[in-house]
Design an enzyme around this catalytic site. Structure first.
Site, PDB file in Angstrom:
ATOM      1  N   GLN A 170      35.729  91.611  22.006  1.00 48.73           N
ATOM      2  CA  GLN A 170      34.541  91.194  21.254  1.00 48.73           C
ATOM      3  C   GLN A 170      34.547  89.677  20.976  1.00 48.73           C
ATOM      4  OE1 GLN A 170      33.798  92.508  17.092  1.00 48.73           O
ATOM      5  NE2 GLN A 170      32.325  93.862  18.061  1.00 48.73           N
ATOM      6  N   GLU A 210      11.930  60.263  26.791  1.00 43.21           N
ATOM      7  CA  GLU A 210      13.320  60.510  27.193  1.00 43.21           C
ATOM      8  C   GLU A 210      13.943  61.644  26.378  1.00 43.21           C
ATOM      9  OE1 GLU A 210      15.959  57.214  28.418  1.00 43.21           O
ATOM     10  OE2 GLU A 210      17.270  57.869  26.788  1.00 43.21           O
ATOM     11  N   ARG A 234      37.617  88.595  35.053  1.00 45.28           N
ATOM     12  CA  ARG A 234      38.974  88.277  34.606  1.00 45.28           C
ATOM     13  C   ARG A 234      39.527  89.423  33.757  1.00 45.28           C
ATOM     14  NH1 ARG A 234      43.676  85.643  35.375  1.00 45.28           N
ATOM     15  NH2 ARG A 234      44.615  84.973  33.401  1.00 45.28           N
TER      16      ARG A 234
END
Ligand SMILES: Cc1cc2nc3c(=O)[nH]c(=O)nc-3n(C[C@H](O)[C@H](O)[C@H](O)COP(=O)(O)OP(=O)(O)OC[C@H]3O[C@@H](n4cnc5c(N)ncnc54)[C@H](O)[C@@H]3O)c2cc1C
Length: 375
Positions: free
Chosen positions: A275, A238, A264
């Site tokens: 940055q 798992e 955007r």
């Protein structure tokens, strides 16, 4: 692994595995649904189960890569999580420890999607301290009588077969724990209602009540007292393979934020030109790739039959913590729209947070790593 298997799984997951209401609090649960059967028909419910039992017989690395493709192509991490619980914590212990008869009867049904699997070890007073569990099994002739209460059983309320961990010898510590495969409908075996939770909403989780639940000796996995070994083996699968799904989610998230940052505009510029934004995205990429390499390394060690405890714990820890950080980064980069439910950004964060809890918390993974280092 062939690139085509990855691509084919991505294509299939995008086209067939996402439902409209998978994040609803009144969710249509993934196990047993139309999507569950579709996943079965694509082989996703038996990836690492041997072919003789209806699976594909993949090694851990291939299995983890397919889980990665699933996490990338399917936005419903609840489905990937339910598949992981079914496959790694229920089917794989059966593959390795069940009697030949039990394997032949149960595994083909699990691979075909007819039966849903679960595992139940956690109790209210036995979480990280998992072998402090109180549920008991007492011998009665050829049978065992199980009593106790389990919390947090993923797939619980719908499961047809559940690997239940109980004490058969309370004086023997973890060597007194045994694992039984208990089927739905066994008298004295009853799940509670699925409870509400933060994320992974299409994966139901419930408590399990055992009241004088009589099971045959043939349902015992391995030998009496082998429960800790059964549990450890299932956690290796798992922790390695299920978390491939989160790598896929992170890859999708990264591509989403790159697109968003390029489009955007604020202060007359694309936000990608700030940055502070581009470096945050660079860090997302670095974190994801580092976690990916740790996972592949862990799977390779596991597939070579080595004791990969250190590698698997490092991979689980790195992926789960990277997934949470990636969710936070995606939210920050999207600003206010990320906090709304419009784009699924907040959902991915909610789905990532439990990854640092289940399959052993981050603190427990650090403990395992420290122990492997001889501390
Ligand atoms: C989504 C989800 C699905 C799950 N599915 C299943 C399932 O299918 N079957 C099942 O049996 N269980 C399942 N669990 C339970 C899960 O395994 C436990 O929640 C987990 O092991 C932690 O136990 P706990 O919740 O009791 O927390 P606790 O053990 O009480 O831990 C609380 C805090 O203390 C910390 N802590 C505990 N011990 C130590 C230590 N020694 N050193 C440092 N810190 C420590 C923990 O890291 C954590 O931060 C699931 C849980 C979740 C959230």
């Amino acid at each position: 692994m062939q690139a085509s298997l990855y691509q084919e799984t991505v294509r299939f997951a995008k086209s067939s595995l996402v439902a409209d209401r998978f994040d609803s609090t009144t969710s249509e649960y993934a196990p047993g649904s139309e999507r569950w059967r579709a996943a079965a028909s694509h082989g996703l419910l038996g990836l690492c189960v041997p072919e003789e039992f209806g699976g594909s017989g993949f090694d851990a690395l291939t299995t983890a890569r397919v889980m990665e493709a699933l996490g990338y192509g399917c936005e419903d991490m609840g489905l990937a999580f339910s598949i992981g619980a079914h496959l790694f914590a229920a089917a794989m212990p059966l593959v390795r420890y069940a009697s030949p008869e039990l394997r032949r009867r149960v595994l083909p049904r699990m691979c075909s999607g007819e039966w849903i699997g679960a595992n139940a070890i956690t109790e209210s007073e036995a979480g990280s301290d998992v072998f402090a569990l109180c549920a008991r099994a007492e011998r009665d002739g050829d049978d065992w009588i199980l009593n106790g209460v389990k919390s947090y059983v993923t797939n619980g309320p719908l499961a047809d077969v559940t690997i239940v961990y109980v004490k058969t010898d309370p004086s023997a510590g973890y060597l007194g724990v045994s694992a039984f495969a208990v089927e739905r409908g066994t008298p004295g075996f009853q799940f509670g209602e699925a409870f509400e939770k933060m994320g992974l909403r299409s994966a139901p989780i419930a408590s399990l009540y055992l009241e004088d639940c009589r099971v045959a000796q043939s349902t015992l996995l391995g030998t009496e007292g082998a429960g800790a070994e059964v549990f450890r083996s299932s956690m290796q699968w798992e922790r390695a393979c299920l978390f491939g799904g989160y790598l896929g989610q992170m890859q999708r998230q990264l591509e989403t934020v790159v697109d968003y940052a390029r489009e955007r505009r604020q202060f007359g510029k694309r936000i990608a030109n700030f940055q502070a934004i581009s470096h945050r995205i660079a860090d997302m990429k670095l974190r994801m790739e580092s976690a990916r390499l740790l996972l592949y390394k862990a799977c390779c060690a596991f597939d070579r039959g080595l004791d990969a405890t250190l590698e698997i714990s490092m991979a689980k820890l790195a992926i789960s913590e990277a997934a949470v950080q990636s969710g936070l980064d995606a939210m920050q980069i999207h600003g206010g729209i990320g906090y709304t439910t419009a784009l699924g950004i907040e959902r991915e964060l909610r789905d990532a947070i439990p990854a640092t809890l289940f399959s052993g918390t981050s603190e427990i993974q650090r403990d395992l790593i420290a122990r492997e280092l001889g501390l």
